[in-house]
Scaffold this motif. Structure first.
Motif, PDB file in Angstrom:
ATOM      1  N   ASN A 136       0.987  -1.281  -0.027  1.00  0.00           N
ATOM      2  CA  ASN A 136      -0.066   0.059  -0.236  1.00  0.00           C
ATOM      3  C   ASN A 136       0.931   1.265  -0.008  1.00  0.00           C
TER       4      ASN A 136
ATOM      5  N   GLN B 190       1.051   4.010  -3.598  1.00  0.00           N
ATOM      6  CA  GLN B 190       0.483   5.335  -3.144  1.00  0.00           C
ATOM      7  C   GLN B 190       1.747   6.397  -3.322  1.00  0.00           C
TER       8      GLN B 190
ATOM      9  N   ARG C 104      -6.351   0.923  -5.957  1.00  0.00           N
ATOM     10  CA  ARG C 104      -5.664   0.746  -4.975  1.00  0.00           C
ATOM     11  C   ARG C 104      -4.902   2.170  -4.449  1.00  0.00           C
ATOM     12  N   ALA C 105      -4.793   2.821  -5.174  1.00  0.00           N
ATOM     13  CA  ALA C 105      -4.073   4.048  -4.890  1.00  0.00           C
ATOM     14  C   ALA C 105      -4.514   5.149  -5.918  1.00  0.00           C
TER      15      ALA C 105
END
Length: 399
Positions: free
Chosen positions: A66, A70, A100-101
């Protein structure tokens, strides 16, 4: 510029000179513009390559998926001066690409609502399905582009597949406020970045899976170790020793209050002299094996001492930690030796049974070996069913 004062050959020469001057000035101006444009392109490509290097560096150091994705999308957006960058990963069924980002306020909103795109739909879905980049120089002229209210200012978009070990795992979308932003060179650099990100994601996932497997193995081994120690301690309930001025000897002493506290808390317990009945400072430290408490060691200072110093506590805790490791090694060695003895005994028994020439001898040998090995006082074996008269062998062993 030359002044034209006549129409003779000197005037003709002046006009020719003036035209040459104009062409030269135009060429110089054009050359300066071309050099400026070329310089701008070189600077842009240089910045893109630097960005790719930074992404590669981040990919090689970050193991949190994560955090990695990002920071990567933020880096691409800032370095390429883009409107929006988003990263999608496929779900387990490969039906949807899940965001997811994402960068900026739009990214926060889309992530909060669980934004996802069905595979095959939109620029992202197309790139995943075809495993190729998709570029819309003007989104209004590309029907594949999927409108999103939070990204209403997008004018050009490119979607690039994320590939790992020959499989597509997601896609990267990059969007600009200007049409025609993404040329072939930009797409080539962006795809290189996408490949770096894909490799990093795969490595991070592998690291996470390995860590989880390792933790599971540790927990399983810790539980197995705990059961083995409980079995050992139940078979030897008086593994207790005491050391004093007379030496070190087996003891039948009971558990003190501080020892019970140390066992329950799983950490050292110190009691200063003023809190003890005999005025002697006490210390109890749990003995641990793979996180499981298997015992406690208690130490008492002399009557003239008041408490335990921090360095004394640290040293004793280190010693007790080593005791735990040594005890577990001794138990493992004992178990291994016992297992070897059992295997040797089983092999001898099997050899004797194989040497038996008939059924009577085989059954008698079996009873003899079982009784000798296990210390059985008497043994009995009968073949066939209870309702049928059958061969019976019995053996009584005298003490």
């Amino acid at each position: 510029m030359a002044r034209i004062e006549s129409e003779d050959e000197f005037g003709l020469l002046a006009r020719t000179f003036n035209r040459m001057t104009e062409q030269l000035l135009e060429f110089i101006n054009t050359l300066e513009q071309r050099v400026a444009e070329r310089t701008q392109v070189i600077e842009k490509r240089s910045a893109q390559l630097v960005t790719a290097t930074e992404i590669g560096r981040a990919a090689s150091t970050m193991l949190d998926v994560n955090q990695l994705i990002q920071e990567t999308v933020n880096l691409i957006r800032n370095r390429f001066d883009l409107y929006y960058v988003g990263l999608f990963l496929l779900d387990d069924n490969h039906e949807y690409a899940i965001l997811r980002a994402g960068t900026g306020k739009a990214g926060e909103i889309l992530l909060a609502r669980g934004h996802k795109i069905r595979v095959g739909e939109g620029m992202v879905g197309w790139a995943i399905t075809h495993n190729r980049s998709r570029v819309a120089l003007d989104i209004h002229e590309d029907a594949t582009h999927k409108h999103i209210d939070e990204l209403s200012e997008t004018r050009s978009e490119a979607a690039l597949p994320l590939r790992s070990r020959g499989e597509v795992i997601g896609a990267l979308t990059v969007q600009s406020l200007q049409p025609g932003t993404f040329d072939e060179d930009s797409i080539a650099v962006l795809q290189t970045m996408a490949d770096l990100i894909s490799a990093a994601i795969a490595n991070a996932r592998l690291h996470t899976e390995t860590e989880n497997a390792l933790q599971s193995a540790r927990r399983a081994y810790s539980e197995l170790s705990r059961k083995d120690w409980m079995t050992l301690l139940q078979s030897r309930p008086k593994l207790t020793f005491r050391s004093d001025y007379s030496g070190t000897n087996p003891s039948t002493g009971n558990w003190t209050a501080e020892m019970k506290r140390a066992w329950a808390a799983g950490r050292a317990v110190t009691i200063p002299a003023e809190e003890t009945e005999d005025g002697i400072p006490k210390l109890a430290i749990p003995i641990k094996v793979r996180g499981n408490v298997i015992g406690v060691i208690q130490a008492n200072k002399s009557e003239d001492a008041h408490t335990w110093a921090d360095d004394e506590l640290a040293m004793l805790e280190t010693v007790v930690e080593q005791i735990g490791l040594s005890l577990d090694s001794a138990r493992l060695y004992s178990d291994t030796r016992l297992q070897a003895q059992r295997e040797h005994t089983m092999q001898e028994m099997t050899d004797k049974l194989h040497r038996a020439l008939d059924m009577d001898e085989l059954l008698q040998t079996l009873l003899q070996e079982v009784s000798d090995t296990l210390g059985i006082e008497s043994a009995f074996v009968q073949l066939n069913t209870p309702s049928v008269t059958s061969k019976t062998t019995s053996r009584q062993f005298a003490e």
